[in-house]
Design a protein around this motif. Structure first.
Motif, PDB file in Angstrom:
ATOM      1  N   ARG A 232     -13.287  21.519 -15.993  1.00 46.79           N
ATOM      2  CA  ARG A 232     -13.241  22.278 -17.251  1.00 46.79           C
ATOM      3  C   ARG A 232     -12.895  21.371 -18.425  1.00 46.79           C
ATOM      4  NH1 ARG A 232     -16.099  26.789 -16.604  1.00 46.79           N
ATOM      5  NH2 ARG A 232     -15.541  27.721 -14.637  1.00 46.79           N
ATOM      6  N   ARG A 233     -11.965  20.452 -18.204  1.00 48.99           N
ATOM      7  CA  ARG A 233     -11.599  19.526 -19.271  1.00 48.99           C
ATOM      8  C   ARG A 233     -12.800  18.678 -19.660  1.00 48.99           C
ATOM      9  NH1 ARG A 233      -8.389  15.565 -16.781  1.00 48.99           N
ATOM     10  NH2 ARG A 233     -10.416  14.640 -16.480  1.00 48.99           N
TER      11      ARG A 233
ATOM     12  N   LEU B 127     -15.370  20.091 -22.125  1.00 46.51           N
ATOM     13  CA  LEU B 127     -15.075  20.199 -23.554  1.00 46.51           C
ATOM     14  C   LEU B 127     -16.102  19.390 -24.338  1.00 46.51           C
ATOM     15  CD1 LEU B 127     -11.196  19.691 -23.456  1.00 46.51           C
ATOM     16  CD2 LEU B 127     -12.404  21.834 -23.921  1.00 46.51           C
TER      17      LEU B 127
ATOM     18  N   THR C  95      -6.334  26.512 -23.427  1.00 47.59           N
ATOM     19  CA  THR C  95      -7.774  26.245 -23.419  1.00 47.59           C
ATOM     20  C   THR C  95      -8.316  26.200 -21.999  1.00 47.59           C
ATOM     21  OG1 THR C  95      -7.653  25.022 -25.490  1.00 47.59           O
ATOM     22  CG2 THR C  95      -9.548  24.576 -24.089  1.00 47.59           C
ATOM     23  N   ILE C  96      -7.644  25.449 -21.131  1.00 48.01           N
ATOM     24  CA  ILE C  96      -8.100  25.332 -19.740  1.00 48.01           C
ATOM     25  C   ILE C  96      -7.996  26.676 -19.035  1.00 48.01           C
ATOM     26  CG2 ILE C  96      -7.625  24.253 -17.507  1.00 48.01           C
ATOM     27  CD1 ILE C  96      -8.926  22.343 -19.542  1.00 48.01           C
TER      28      ILE C  96
ATOM     29  N   GLN D 146     -10.872  28.819 -20.050  1.00 49.28           N
ATOM     30  CA  GLN D 146     -12.116  28.357 -19.438  1.00 49.28           C
ATOM     31  C   GLN D 146     -12.198  28.727 -17.961  1.00 49.28           C
ATOM     32  OE1 GLN D 146     -12.297  24.156 -20.269  1.00 49.28           O
ATOM     33  NE2 GLN D 146     -13.474  24.500 -22.124  1.00 49.28           N
TER      34      GLN D 146
END
Length: 60
Positions: free
Chosen positions: A6-7, A10, A38-39, A42
């Motif tokens: 997921r990172r 970005l 954020t993570i 996601q």
């Protein structure tokens, strides 16, 4: 592993590189850090779920 995926998803740029460095070299994680939110978003983790997970992890 899921967090790395997921990172890495970005958008390219300074924010992505900062997120990679912060995650890789973190000695601790803070619940109020924007990267955590954020993570979690996601990964489809709702805020209430994140709070529960955070409390459980804190008790370890």
């Amino acid at each position: 592993m899921a967090v790395s995926i997921r990172r890495d998803a970005l958008p390219d740029g300074a924010d992505k590189e900062t997120a990679r460095i912060e995650w890789q070299y973190a000695g601790e994680f803070r619940r109020d850090h924007p990267l955590i939110a954020t993570i979690a978003a996601q990964l489809g983790i709702m805020p209430e779920q994140l709070e529960t997970m955070w409390r459980e992890a804190h008790s370890l």
